[in-house]
Each structure stands twice: as C-alpha cells, then as structure tokens.
Design a protein around this motif. Structure first.
Motif, PDB file in Angstrom:
ATOM      1  N   ALA A 344       0.736  -1.259  -0.019  1.00 35.50           N
ATOM      2  CA  ALA A 344      -0.017   0.034   0.001  1.00 35.50           C
ATOM      3  C   ALA A 344       0.833   1.109   0.142  1.00 35.50           C
ATOM      4  CB  ALA A 344      -0.944   0.008   1.177  1.00 35.50           C
ATOM      5  N   LEU A 345       1.642   1.305   0.902  1.00 31.27           N
ATOM      6  CA  LEU A 345       2.963   2.508   0.958  1.00 31.27           C
ATOM      7  C   LEU A 345       3.588   2.840  -0.410  1.00 31.27           C
ATOM      8  CD1 LEU A 345       3.850   4.941   2.364  1.00 31.27           C
ATOM      9  CD2 LEU A 345       5.768   3.267   3.318  1.00 31.27           C
ATOM     10  N   ALA A 346       3.906   1.568  -1.135  1.00 28.44           N
ATOM     11  CA  ALA A 346       4.759   1.679  -2.303  1.00 28.44           C
ATOM     12  C   ALA A 346       3.707   2.346  -3.496  1.00 28.44           C
ATOM     13  CB  ALA A 346       5.163   0.455  -2.725  1.00 28.44           C
ATOM     14  N   LEU A 347       2.514   1.862  -3.471  1.00 25.03           N
ATOM     15  CA  LEU A 347       1.763   2.388  -4.612  1.00 25.03           C
ATOM     16  C   LEU A 347       1.155   3.700  -4.116  1.00 25.03           C
ATOM     17  CD1 LEU A 347       1.858  -0.602  -5.439  1.00 25.03           C
ATOM     18  CD2 LEU A 347      -0.451  -0.493  -6.132  1.00 25.03           C
ATOM     19  N   GLY A 348       0.939   3.961  -2.969  1.00 27.35           N
ATOM     20  CA  GLY A 348       0.384   5.374  -2.549  1.00 27.35           C
ATOM     21  C   GLY A 348       1.632   6.364  -2.656  1.00 27.35           C
ATOM     22  N   VAL A 349       2.558   6.004  -2.542  1.00 32.28           N
ATOM     23  CA  VAL A 349       3.619   7.190  -2.777  1.00 32.28           C
ATOM     24  C   VAL A 349       3.957   7.197  -4.369  1.00 32.28           C
ATOM     25  CG1 VAL A 349       6.227   7.793  -2.529  1.00 32.28           C
ATOM     26  CG2 VAL A 349       5.039   6.866  -0.730  1.00 32.28           C
ATOM     27  N   GLY A 350       3.654   6.105  -5.006  1.00 37.86           N
ATOM     28  CA  GLY A 350       3.779   6.383  -6.522  1.00 37.86           C
ATOM     29  C   GLY A 350       2.759   6.878  -7.007  1.00 37.86           C
ATOM     30  N   SER A 351       1.380   6.976  -6.470  1.00 37.47           N
ATOM     31  CA  SER A 351       0.231   7.619  -7.074  1.00 37.47           C
ATOM     32  C   SER A 351       0.461   9.024  -6.819  1.00 37.47           C
ATOM     33  CB  SER A 351      -0.944   7.125  -6.303  1.00 37.47           C
ATOM     34  OG  SER A 351      -1.961   7.973  -6.725  1.00 37.47           O
ATOM     35  N   TRP A 352       1.045   9.314  -5.482  1.00 35.61           N
ATOM     36  CA  TRP A 352       1.468  10.863  -5.066  1.00 35.61           C
ATOM     37  C   TRP A 352       2.390  11.363  -6.077  1.00 35.61           C
ATOM     38  CZ3 TRP A 352       5.782  11.937  -1.404  1.00 35.61           C
ATOM     39  CH2 TRP A 352       6.009  12.984  -1.283  1.00 35.61           C
ATOM     40  N   ARG A 353       3.595  10.677  -6.447  1.00 28.57           N
ATOM     41  CA  ARG A 353       4.645  11.110  -7.209  1.00 28.57           C
ATOM     42  C   ARG A 353       3.922  11.227  -8.931  1.00 28.57           C
ATOM     43  NH1 ARG A 353       9.900   7.394  -5.571  1.00 28.57           N
ATOM     44  NH2 ARG A 353      10.131   8.639  -3.645  1.00 28.57           N
TER      45      ARG A 353
END
Length: 428
Positions: A344-353
C-alpha cells in the motif's frame, strides 16, 4: 491582563511525568489558540506529552478544550437521527463516498465533514472535486437544506470547528510529534464531536499504507477514541481494517470516483463492498435500524439515486464524463507465479508522485493522476500480464513513480498461505 497560569510550569509538570489539571489544560489550549503562548512553548509541551503520555482524564480534558476553542454543529432541528464515519486514512480508501448515500437511503442523515489528502493518503474532498461542478464548500444553512432534502452532504469542515486543533496539528507536523495516541485521538475526536452527529463509526487503518503500522498500537488508538466519543455523548465504535495493500482497484481522485459509482451500482471490488456494507450496518445499528440488507440496497439502485441527488445538490453533474489523464504506462508481471505483495505504501507514494497527492496543504493535485490495479493479492499471473496502469498529465513523472512502485510488487512460486481479510477487529 495577567494570565492564570505560567506555561513554563505546565511544560515542566508534563516533562517530569506529572498530571495536568483540567484548569491547566483548558488554559493552555485557549492561550495557544489566541496567541498568548509561543509556538516553541507549545512544541515543548507536545514533545513532553509525546514522551510522557496522558491519562484518560487528561485526554478527555484536552479534547474538550479543543472543542471549546471554536464552534459546534447542531443538527437537532433536522428531526432526523444523524451519524458519521471517520477514517484514519489510507491508499485507495474511497469508502466515505458510497457509504454516505447508502446510509442516507434509509432515512438517516449523514453530515460528513471531510478533508484533503496529504502525502500518500488520499482526501475525500479532492476526489469529489473530480466531478465537474462539485462544490465542497457548503455554508451551514445550505448544509441543513441538503440534509433535509437528500440526507447526505460531504463537505469541507468550516474554519470555526476546533481551531485549536488546526493550529496545534500544524505544529506537530513540523516537530515530529504526530505519532502520539493522546494527541491523535484528541485531534480526530475534537473535530468529530464538534461536528455534532449523534453517532460515529471509526475506521482505523492498520498496515504499511496507514498511519498506524502496528495492530496493537491501532487498537489502543481505537479504544481511546471510542471512549472519548462515548464519554462526550456520541455513540462511538470502531473497526480495525487492513491497509497493507491498497483498498479496491483504483488509487487517485477521478479513478476512485469511477469506482465509487461501480460500488453504488452493485459492481464494485469485493473488499470495498465488504467494508462499505460493514460500516453501513454499524452506522445504521447505532441509529436504531437493525438487520438492514445493505448489500441488496447497493444492488437495487436506491443508494446510487441518493448519490446522484447529493452530487446535484452540491453543484455537480453526476452524468458528466469524468476527466481522464492523457498519458498512461502499464506495469506488467516479470514472471509467472502468484501475486503475494502489492504494498500500500509503495503504490500510495507512486500515485502521489504521479500527481494525485500533495506534499503541502496548499499544493495543487492532478484530478486524473493515479493507478489502476488489474490483479489482486493471491491471484495467479503470467509473464507479461498487465498488473497496473499508471495515469498522469505529466509523463516525466512515470520514472520517479516506478522507483516507488516496483519494489512494492512481489510474485512468488506459491500462493499466499493466509487469506487476505479486510476487517481485523471490532471495538465497541
């Protein structure tokens, strides 16, 4: 005018592990809100609380002082039972959007005062603004009209609700004192109690993409908030829910609105539907409605009808096409096997970027940016199969997003040995 207390004495008391009196707490919160105490002094007190903690009575008094710093909402004139829900934030967490209309379709009023996203966690208001014309700034008199007519409103909280919390939170954010149960619980509950609903269901997320990474710490936070709500006369319960992997199959503002309409049409992802229905049952039970068949209500169109009426009442067009990103990039499986990790964190940060979130409250967001998820945890995948589609208006962002996303994906030879469960615990 001479001040009633000396803030240095209050800091010293808490620094040395002492207990603050109700009068000291009421004074220090009020004095900071009106500018009689400096940021450096409140920062020192926050750090003392962070290290030394607070007992239950102190947390209750701190919460009450923040409520008393501003206005409170009163929905008694509606003639309807009111209920609300709060999530501690996650990745792909669009539950408020289908939940409000679903509960309102039973005649219960749902005033949801929501926030914007920050960092890797999404914000309900940003998602709603992907709907053409939708207005999240609703004056109190208009809010009452919508609640009488439609039954649900999802809007920005006014600046008058718990202004002490806004000021103290901004300070905690820059002094590394956010992650503290007494301060988190009082921050959330001061706003929710001031918001005036008769009952409240808390969705406390646990896992990599959540604020609380550890289930025991999340349970302590949930218990504290449930007690604060009930002590204040707001019927409160909590669910602990999993945020180790994103919720649903979309992350990002416009994409999550599309998924919301799918859920309200009876076609949503299983985990989103399960949590929406469980939260709805809790909200309805605390409103005096038992044994409601909420799953059927999602399928028969009545919840979708309330959604469309809410969107129109807040200036939006529920039938207008949602904005779409001009640039996409596909992430595919590099080998055959089972998808055992989608962090979740990896994809959340990816979406943010990609542009879906913000680093500071004043930053703009791309309404179309985000991630579509095509395979879930435990699914068998083949080499070259599409796992994700990334969306953005600025294709130069793909590389940085992938630096976060790729390490969060794991494909293994064997399927996971345990079934993924969205609900971890219930606290009443």
């Amino acid at each position: 005018m001479a001040e009633k207390f000396d803030v240095v004495d209050i800091i010293r008391t808490k620094r040395d592990g002492g207990e603050l009196s109700p009068e000291e707490i009421a004074w220090v919160v009020d004095a900071y809100t009106r500018g009689a105490i400096g940021d450096e002094q409140m920062a020192a007190l926050n750090m003392s609380i962070f290290i030394r903690g607070m007992n239950r009575r102190e947390i209750v008094d701190w919460t009450r002082a923040m409520i008393d710093s501003g206005d409170t909402m009163d929905f008694s004139a509606l003639g309807k039972v009111t209920t609300d829900k709060h999530s501690t934030g996650g990745v792909g967490d669009k539950l408020s959007l289908p939940l409000g209309p679903l509960v309102a379709s039973y005649g219960v009023a749902v005033p949801m005062l929501s926030g914007r996203g920050l960092g890797h966690t999404g914000g309900t208001l940003d998602k709603l603004e992907a709907i053409p014309g939708f207005n999240v700034d609703v004056p109190n008199d208009r809010m009452m009209d919508i609640l009488k007519d439609v039954g649900v409103v999802i809007a920005a909280a006014g600046a008058g609700l718990a202004p002490a919390d806004k000021k103290i939170y901004a300070l905690r954010d820059i002094t590394s004192t956010v992650d503290c149960v007494p301060l988190i619980a009082s921050s959330i509950m001061s706003k929710k109690i001031a918001a005036g609903a008769d009952s409240l269901v808390l969705d406390v997320k646990v896992g990599s993409g959540a604020f609380m990474k550890d289930v025991d710490a999340a349970r302590e936070l949930a218990r504290t908030m449930v007690d604060l709500g009930n002590d204040a006369g707001v019927r409160t319960c909590a669910l602990l829910t999993d945020m180790s992997t994103p919720l649903g199959r979309t992350i990002g503002n416009s994409l999550e609105i599309r998924e919301t309409v799918d859920v309200l049409s009876g076609n949503g992802p299983a985990d989103v539907v399960e949590l929406t229905c469980e939260l709805a049952r809790k909200m309805l039970e605390m409103s005096g409605i038992h044994d409601a068949d909420v799953e059927e209500r999602l399928k028969d169109g009545r919840a979708l009808d309330v959604w469309k009426r809410m969107v129109r009442a807040q200036g939006g067009d529920p039938d207008a096409p949602l904005p779409v990103a001009p640039h996409t990039h596909e992430v595919v499986a590099e080998r055959d096997g089972y998808l055992t990790k989608l962090d979740a964190l990896a994809l959340g940060v990816g979406s943010w970027r990609l542009g879906a979130g913000r680093a500071r409250k004043e930053d703009p967001v791309q309404l179309t940016a985000g991630i579509e998820i095509h395979a879930g945890i435990g699914e068998k995948v083949t080499r070259g199969q599409k796992l994700l589609t990334l969306h953005t208006e600025t294709p130069e962002k793909f590389e940085r997003a992938l630096e976060s996303i790729n390490p969060g994906i794991e494909i293994s030879d064997a399927a996971p040995t345990t079934e993924h469960k969205p609900i971890l615990d219930r606290i009443d």
